[in-house]
Design a protein around this motif. Structure first.
Motif: not given
Length: 166
Positions: A129-150
């Motif tokens: 029931t935890v650690a699903r945030g990145a999975l949700l973002v991956t499923r809902l967003a067209r794309e995602w990532g990081s910038c600005n030195e992460n």
């Protein structure tokens, strides 16, 4: 609905809406419409709720974003801000930056903190029931990532606006 940005701005004068997008920010593929909100939240769990209210209020005020996309955007904001506060290594004296921009064709969500470790998903089991945030973002967003030195985690959502009939 009470305008959460205006309400938040009274409590935290760092909140602002602006047009056009500040130079040097993460570049968007489309020219901005002027629908941008940027707030800086104290790094405390109770401000995840504030981030959701700010996002929902801005999207409602701007109009034109389909309800399903707006709901997904608010969930992504919640997940990214939560991840930053819980895992970003930011203490309560540092602010978490939240920026949402509606370019007309997409929403760009950015959450910034002082940590240079990139956000990443973890393997989760079917009953976790935890650690699903990145999975949700991956499923809902067209794309995602990081910038600005992460230090900034971003997500893009297509708005799929429909043409208005005459």
């Amino acid at each position: 609905m009470i305008d959460a940005v205006a309400s938040y701005a009274k409590e935290f004068p760092m909140a602002q809406e602006h047009f056009p997008r500040s130079p040097g920010r993460f570049a968007s593929a489309a020219a901005p419409l002027g629908n941008t909100v940027e707030v800086f939240l104290p790094s405390e769990p109770k401000h995840v709720k504030t981030s959701r209210r700010v996002a929902a209020s801005a999207l409602e005020r701007w109009g034109g974003v389909p309800a399903r996309v707006a709901d997904d955007a608010v969930l992504i904001v919640s997940e990214l801000v939560t991840n930053t506060i819980l895992h970003g290594g930011v203490d309560t004296h540092e602010a978490v930056g939240l920026r949402i921009e509606d370019t007309g064709n997409e929403l760009l969500i950015e959450v910034t903190d002082g940590n240079s470790q990139p956000a990443q998903g973890k393997a989760v089991g079917g009953t976790d029931t935890v650690a699903r945030g990145a999975l949700l973002v991956t499923r809902l967003a067209r794309e995602w990532g990081s910038c600005n030195e992460n230090r900034t985690t971003w997500a893009r959502l297509a708005t799929h606006r429909q043409e208005q009939a005459c």
